[in-house]
Design a protein around this motif. Sequence first.
Motif, PDB file in Angstrom:
ATOM      1  N   GLY A 120       0.836  -1.712   0.210  1.00  0.00           N
ATOM      2  CA  GLY A 120      -0.009   0.088   0.307  1.00  0.00           C
ATOM      3  C   GLY A 120       0.772   1.632  -0.260  1.00  0.00           C
ATOM      4  O   GLY A 120       0.817   1.863  -0.605  1.00  0.00           O
TER       5      GLY A 120
ATOM      6  N   TYR B  62      -4.257   3.222  -3.199  1.00  0.00           N
ATOM      7  CA  TYR B  62      -3.636   2.575  -1.501  1.00  0.00           C
ATOM      8  C   TYR B  62      -4.507   1.528  -1.681  1.00  0.00           C
ATOM      9  O   TYR B  62      -3.991   0.667  -0.903  1.00  0.00           O
ATOM     10  CB  TYR B  62      -3.588   3.707  -0.864  1.00  0.00           C
ATOM     11  CG  TYR B  62      -3.010   3.176   0.781  1.00  0.00           C
ATOM     12  CD1 TYR B  62      -1.903   3.230   0.911  1.00  0.00           C
ATOM     13  CD2 TYR B  62      -3.951   2.794   2.330  1.00  0.00           C
ATOM     14  CE1 TYR B  62      -1.172   2.733   2.313  1.00  0.00           C
ATOM     15  CE2 TYR B  62      -3.554   2.607   2.394  1.00  0.00           C
ATOM     16  CZ  TYR B  62      -2.581   2.189   3.685  1.00  0.00           C
ATOM     17  OH  TYR B  62      -2.142   1.938   4.634  1.00  0.00           O
TER      18      TYR B  62
ATOM     19  N   ALA C  69      -3.864  -2.713  -1.051  1.00  0.00           N
ATOM     20  CA  ALA C  69      -3.982  -3.712   0.672  1.00  0.00           C
ATOM     21  C   ALA C  69      -5.041  -4.479   0.339  1.00  0.00           C
ATOM     22  O   ALA C  69      -4.870  -5.947   0.733  1.00  0.00           O
ATOM     23  CB  ALA C  69      -5.142  -2.921   1.262  1.00  0.00           C
TER      24      ALA C  69
END
Lengths: 259, 71
Positions: free
Chosen positions: A11, A84, A88
């Motif tokens: 991330g 981001y 993840a």
Amino acid sequence: MQDNYKTERKGWIAAVAGLTMPGMGQIYNGELIKGLSILTIYVMTFVTGLSLTVHLPDKYLMFGVFLTLAATMAVYVISISEAYRKSAGTGAGYSLKQYNRWYIYVAIWMIGSLLVTGFAYSHTRENVIQLFKIPAEGMQPEIMKGDRVIADKTAYKRMPPHKGDIVIFVYPDDRSKYFIRRIAGLPGDNMQLADGKQYTVPHGMVFVLGDDPGKSVDSRTFGPVSLRDMIAKVRQIYYSVGPDGVRWNRIGLTLNRPQ
Amino acid sequence: MKKFEPSRDFVSRVMRDIHAYEKTQIGSTSIFASLVSFRTMRLAMSAGGLLLGIANLIRLYLSVFSPVLCR
């Protein structure tokens, strides 16, 4: 063959990649088309926003410029956040793509960030909207020394110049300088000069005067200005600072009231 | 059931392919993997990305708000 290699997307790397250029985080995450689309949306938001802004009424011009900048920055921030969050969720099951190479990232960044956005920025400055700072008193009281104005570079591509317009043009005696004056005479107009002489404005030229004749160097000195040298029509004051600080009452004033 | 015995040529070709594949994987990940394996490098990369991000925002701002002198 390489697509079978399993790894993970981190991330923080996706966010850092997104910071370097809108859409780069998505490219790191293996979404090349989405990344390039985000870059396109970013550039188009900026260019289209400013191109539409010039069609707004004068009093909303400043608002349009700020809104465009805010929208462009929003695309940037959202793209980082999206990259981001997406990375993840990939876990360790990400298959490396052919373009997941540091040198390809650098190449994409150079083309996207330096060439594409650089071209978009310079294009809008040269052809759509440009801001100018006034250090002289030749246009007082309409434009004060210390005013900063928004100039519309599309104006005379869309409409002919009118008497009373405040314009920015290339100074004929030193083409590295820009001057701001008001159009006092259009092609074919007969001008009555201070010394009593009659003067007919030639074809393809305009006669420009400062609002403060005592402090203005204008067409009385350097003659008429070619229409080709007129680069923008001044439409609004977006900031003003004088000897006593910011002149808040002048911010947002529109120009080009009939003379 | 008859036992399958691959030929030497077959084994050689398979092994060559495997080596070639591993070589590409090592080549593609070594620089990046070595970079991110150190905390300092991770911090440096983050700082670099942040700086580029700030530079991008400043560039965007100045593309509009950098007034030119006009007398």
